[in-house]
Design a protein around this motif. Structure first.
Motif, PDB file in Angstrom:
ATOM      1  N   MET A 106     -20.736 -26.651   6.598  1.00 48.22           N
ATOM      2  CA  MET A 106     -20.656 -27.913   5.880  1.00 48.22           C
ATOM      3  C   MET A 106     -20.510 -27.650   4.387  1.00 48.22           C
ATOM      4  N   ASN A 107     -19.756 -28.517   3.728  1.00 49.95           N
ATOM      5  CA  ASN A 107     -19.511 -28.421   2.296  1.00 49.95           C
ATOM      6  C   ASN A 107     -19.688 -29.792   1.660  1.00 49.95           C
ATOM      7  N   LEU A 108     -20.385 -29.830   0.542  1.00 53.16           N
ATOM      8  CA  LEU A 108     -20.629 -31.093  -0.143  1.00 53.16           C
ATOM      9  C   LEU A 108     -19.333 -31.633  -0.731  1.00 53.16           C
ATOM     10  N   ARG A 120     -16.832 -36.123   8.991  1.00 49.42           N
ATOM     11  CA  ARG A 120     -17.532 -36.362   7.735  1.00 49.42           C
ATOM     12  C   ARG A 120     -18.961 -36.794   8.054  1.00 49.42           C
ATOM     13  N   LYS A 169     -25.251 -27.463  -1.428  1.00 47.66           N
ATOM     14  CA  LYS A 169     -23.821 -27.564  -1.701  1.00 47.66           C
ATOM     15  C   LYS A 169     -22.986 -27.134  -0.497  1.00 47.66           C
ATOM     16  N   ARG A 170     -23.457 -26.114   0.190  1.00 49.10           N
ATOM     17  CA  ARG A 170     -22.755 -25.669   1.390  1.00 49.10           C
ATOM     18  C   ARG A 170     -23.701 -24.868   2.270  1.00 49.10           C
ATOM     19  N   TYR A 176     -20.731 -34.861   3.249  1.00 46.49           N
ATOM     20  CA  TYR A 176     -20.301 -33.501   3.552  1.00 46.49           C
ATOM     21  C   TYR A 176     -19.099 -33.515   4.492  1.00 46.49           C
ATOM     22  N   GLU A 207     -21.695 -36.794  -4.195  1.00 52.99           N
ATOM     23  CA  GLU A 207     -23.114 -37.115  -4.356  1.00 52.99           C
ATOM     24  C   GLU A 207     -23.211 -38.378  -5.206  1.00 52.99           C
TER      25      GLU A 207
END
Length: 221
Positions: free
Chosen positions: A81-83, A103, A67-68, A93, A86
């Motif tokens: 990085m952050n999701l 991105r 997730k991150r 991310y 999905e």
């Protein structure tokens, strides 16, 4: 790795000093990895010979998806990085790395024992990876291409009866298309009660020692 590993510490030793018995001065660097109960690496650190942290990464996983993740060194953030989304095998991310924001998408697909991963940055393909595994799931051939630079790496692995890599053939091509081939041989020492090796020595194709590795494990109960 075998068993429910919680933490692995790996000491990378200089073979010349190790063979000479120069304990205390033979450590080059140390890697520490911490895993959750599902086997995902949630924290890792690179330390110097005095075991001072040089950089560390923390990651959060949910249902097998990262997730991150944040990488820090010297008290400042190097990458984060952050999701964002999905969708059907594609992860997107938001990334910040070396002061640049972009991105990143990771698209994965599999057919039998062949697996493919394509990574893009702001819509441009930066890495294409393909992995062919054996029946036990071990990678026997790994190919990585960088379309923008022309770089390419092909690794072919051979395993022993304990599913540890004993021979790795590495072929690389640089931006100019120049080819380089190397072979790394690994000899293992004792195994722990779960069947994970505790020490190993690597050699190049000319028989010269390159590294001595010592591992220490902690397991979930």
């Amino acid at each position: 790795m075998k068993g429910r590993v919680q933490k692995v510490t790996v000491w990378h030793l200089m073979p010349e000093l190790w063979y000479a018995g120069n304990k205390g001065t033979d450590v080059m660097y140390v890697n520490v990895s911490i895993y959750d109960v599902y086997g995902y690496e949630v924290c890792s650190a690179l330390m110097d010979s005095a075991e001072r942290i040089q950089s560390e990464t923390e990651s959060l996983f949910e249902n097998g998806v990262c997730k991150r993740s944040t990488t820090k060194a010297g008290g400042r953030t190097l990458a984060q990085m952050n999701l964002v989304s999905e969708k059907r095998g594609t992860l997107e991310y938001s990334m910040e790395k070396n002061g640049r924001r972009f991105r990143m998408t990771v698209k994965q697909s599999s057919i039998g024992r062949h697996h493919k991963s394509v990574i893009t940055e702001d819509g441009k393909v930066v890495t294409i990876s393909t992995i062919r595994t054996d029946r036990s799931g071990n990678p026997v051939k790994v190919t990585e291409k960088e379309p923008q630079t022309g770089k390419k790496t092909v690794e072919t692995n051979m395993y022993d009866e304990n599913q540890n890599i004993i021979e790795k053939h590495i072929t690389t091509w640089n931006e100019e298309g120049e080819k380089e081939e190397n072979i790394v041989y690994t000899k293992y020492g004792d195994l722990d009660e779960h069947g994970n090796w505790k020490d190993a020595r690597t050699y190049n194709q000319y028989g010269f020692p390159e590294e001595v590795l010592v591992r220490e494990f902690e397991y979930w109960e």
